[in-house]
Design a protein around this motif. Structure first.
Motif, PDB file in Angstrom:
ATOM      1  N   VAL A  33       0.854  -1.180   0.000  1.00 29.65           N
ATOM      2  CA  VAL A  33       0.000   0.000   0.000  1.00 29.65           C
ATOM      3  C   VAL A  33       0.894   1.235   0.000  1.00 29.65           C
ATOM      4  CG1 VAL A  33      -1.811   1.274   1.205  1.00 29.65           C
ATOM      5  CG2 VAL A  33      -1.821  -1.237   1.242  1.00 29.65           C
ATOM      6  N   MET A  34       0.735   2.054  -1.015  1.00 26.96           N
ATOM      7  CA  MET A  34       1.460   3.307  -1.142  1.00 26.96           C
ATOM      8  C   MET A  34       0.459   4.438  -0.955  1.00 26.96           C
ATOM      9  SD  MET A  34       4.359   1.913  -1.811  1.00 26.96           S
ATOM     10  CE  MET A  34       5.438   3.241  -2.276  1.00 26.96           C
ATOM     11  N   GLU A  35       0.931   5.620  -0.553  1.00 31.82           N
ATOM     12  CA  GLU A  35       0.046   6.754  -0.309  1.00 31.82           C
ATOM     13  C   GLU A  35       0.623   8.028  -0.898  1.00 31.82           C
ATOM     14  OE1 GLU A  35      -0.574   7.341   3.861  1.00 31.82           O
ATOM     15  OE2 GLU A  35      -0.950   5.225   4.227  1.00 31.82           O
ATOM     16  N   VAL A  36      -0.257   8.866  -1.414  1.00 30.51           N
ATOM     17  CA  VAL A  36       0.101  10.228  -1.815  1.00 30.51           C
ATOM     18  C   VAL A  36      -0.992  11.155  -1.308  1.00 30.51           C
ATOM     19  CG1 VAL A  36       1.506   9.564  -3.807  1.00 30.51           C
ATOM     20  CG2 VAL A  36      -0.926  10.009  -4.115  1.00 30.51           C
ATOM     21  N   GLY A  37      -0.652  12.452  -1.154  1.00 29.33           N
ATOM     22  CA  GLY A  37      -1.551  13.390  -0.501  1.00 29.33           C
ATOM     23  C   GLY A  37      -2.380  14.282  -1.389  1.00 29.33           C
ATOM     24  N   ASP A  38      -2.174  14.230  -2.705  1.00 30.88           N
ATOM     25  CA  ASP A  38      -3.014  15.038  -3.598  1.00 30.88           C
ATOM     26  C   ASP A  38      -2.881  14.532  -5.030  1.00 30.88           C
ATOM     27  OD1 ASP A  38      -0.798  16.492  -4.982  1.00 30.88           O
ATOM     28  OD2 ASP A  38      -0.553  17.481  -3.048  1.00 30.88           O
ATOM     29  N   GLY A  39      -3.707  15.090  -5.901  1.00 34.42           N
ATOM     30  CA  GLY A  39      -3.736  14.639  -7.288  1.00 34.42           C
ATOM     31  C   GLY A  39      -2.458  14.925  -8.052  1.00 34.42           C
ATOM     32  N   ALA A  40      -1.814  16.054  -7.762  1.00 33.33           N
ATOM     33  CA  ALA A  40      -0.559  16.373  -8.448  1.00 33.33           C
ATOM     34  C   ALA A  40       0.508  15.342  -8.105  1.00 33.33           C
ATOM     35  CB  ALA A  40      -0.090  17.773  -8.065  1.00 33.33           C
ATOM     36  N   GLU A  41       0.561  14.962  -6.836  1.00 29.85           N
ATOM     37  CA  GLU A  41       1.517  13.945  -6.406  1.00 29.85           C
ATOM     38  C   GLU A  41       1.174  12.587  -7.021  1.00 29.85           C
ATOM     39  OE1 GLU A  41       3.736  12.555  -2.291  1.00 29.85           O
ATOM     40  OE2 GLU A  41       1.900  13.728  -2.145  1.00 29.85           O
ATOM     41  N   ASN A  49       7.780  10.662 -12.036  1.00 25.27           N
ATOM     42  CA  ASN A  49       8.502  11.939 -11.995  1.00 25.27           C
ATOM     43  C   ASN A  49       9.131  12.184 -10.627  1.00 25.27           C
ATOM     44  OD1 ASN A  49       7.674  12.503 -14.619  1.00 25.27           O
ATOM     45  ND2 ASN A  49       5.860  13.595 -13.934  1.00 25.27           N
ATOM     46  N   GLY A  50      10.248  12.896 -10.619  1.00 27.30           N
ATOM     47  CA  GLY A  50      10.885  13.312  -9.368  1.00 27.30           C
ATOM     48  C   GLY A  50      11.240  12.147  -8.480  1.00 27.30           C
ATOM     49  N   LYS A  51      10.821  12.229  -7.228  1.00 29.46           N
ATOM     50  CA  LYS A  51      11.179  11.194  -6.259  1.00 29.46           C
ATOM     51  C   LYS A  51      10.551   9.836  -6.577  1.00 29.46           C
ATOM     52  CE  LYS A  51       7.665  11.883  -2.668  1.00 29.46           C
ATOM     53  NZ  LYS A  51       7.461  12.249  -1.259  1.00 29.46           N
ATOM     54  N   TYR A  52       9.589   9.809  -7.479  1.00 24.96           N
ATOM     55  CA  TYR A  52       8.914   8.556  -7.834  1.00 24.96           C
ATOM     56  C   TYR A  52       9.544   7.851  -9.033  1.00 24.96           C
ATOM     57  CZ  TYR A  52       5.504  10.492  -4.659  1.00 24.96           C
ATOM     58  OH  TYR A  52       4.894  11.025  -3.550  1.00 24.96           O
ATOM     59  N   ALA A  53      10.715   8.290  -9.466  1.00 27.32           N
ATOM     60  CA  ALA A  53      11.372   7.712 -10.637  1.00 27.32           C
ATOM     61  C   ALA A  53      11.841   6.271 -10.403  1.00 27.32           C
ATOM     62  CB  ALA A  53      12.548   8.583 -11.064  1.00 27.32           C
ATOM     63  N   ASP A  54      12.124   5.922  -9.181  1.00 27.07           N
ATOM     64  CA  ASP A  54      12.605   4.572  -8.862  1.00 27.07           C
ATOM     65  C   ASP A  54      11.422   3.615  -8.757  1.00 27.07           C
ATOM     66  OD1 ASP A  54      13.722   2.245  -7.865  1.00 27.07           O
ATOM     67  OD2 ASP A  54      14.605   3.193  -6.082  1.00 27.07           O
ATOM     68  N   ARG A  55      11.191   2.818  -9.799  1.00 27.08           N
ATOM     69  CA  ARG A  55      10.030   1.923  -9.831  1.00 27.08           C
ATOM     70  C   ARG A  55      10.156   0.750  -8.870  1.00 27.08           C
ATOM     71  NH1 ARG A  55       5.688   4.394 -10.631  1.00 27.08           N
ATOM     72  NH2 ARG A  55       5.652   5.532 -12.554  1.00 27.08           N
ATOM     73  N   LYS A  56      11.350   0.459  -8.379  1.00 23.57           N
ATOM     74  CA  LYS A  56      11.460  -0.585  -7.348  1.00 23.57           C
ATOM     75  C   LYS A  56      10.925  -0.057  -6.024  1.00 23.57           C
ATOM     76  CE  LYS A  56      15.041  -3.222  -9.458  1.00 23.57           C
ATOM     77  NZ  LYS A  56      16.159  -4.103  -9.304  1.00 23.57           N
ATOM     78  N   ALA A  57      11.190   1.197  -5.732  1.00 18.27           N
ATOM     79  CA  ALA A  57      10.696   1.809  -4.501  1.00 18.27           C
ATOM     80  C   ALA A  57       9.240   2.252  -4.626  1.00 18.27           C
ATOM     81  CB  ALA A  57      11.565   2.998  -4.125  1.00 18.27           C
ATOM     82  N   TYR A  58       8.848   2.656  -5.840  1.00 16.48           N
ATOM     83  CA  TYR A  58       7.495   3.162  -6.099  1.00 16.48           C
ATOM     84  C   TYR A  58       6.904   2.436  -7.308  1.00 16.48           C
ATOM     85  CZ  TYR A  58       9.179   6.833  -3.024  1.00 16.48           C
ATOM     86  OH  TYR A  58       9.700   7.519  -1.958  1.00 16.48           O
TER      87      TYR A  58
END
Length: 79
Positions: A33-41, A49-58
């Motif tokens: 289960v992953m979480e983000v706080g808004d639609g842009a994120e 994009n940005g910190k989410y570029a690592d597909r193993k982590a995200y």
């Protein structure tokens, strides 16, 4: 071999994200289960994009629980 599903919670209220996570746990939903706080994120997450570029982590989500009324980018815009 069955792959574990990735669930992305997109919700601007931290208390709502916690409630959703707890309910998934209470019902023995065993997934990542992953979480983000808004639609842009959420869009950054999905596009890697940005910190989410690592597909193993995200990893890409298999299921997204998406709030509709959010600041910045609403749920309809994410869809």
């Amino acid at each position: 071999m069955r792959k574990e599903a990735v669930i992305l919670i997109v919700e601007d209220e931290a208390s709502h994200r916690l409630l959703i996570r707890k309910e998934l746990e209470n019902h023995s939903v065993i997934n990542t289960v992953m979480e983000v706080g808004d639609g842009a994120e959420a869009l950054d997450y999905i596009h890697g994009n940005g910190k989410y570029a690592d597909r193993k982590a995200y990893p890409m989500p298999d299921l997204m629980l998406l709030d509709i009324k959010m600041p910045k980018v609403d749920g309809f815009e994410v869809l």
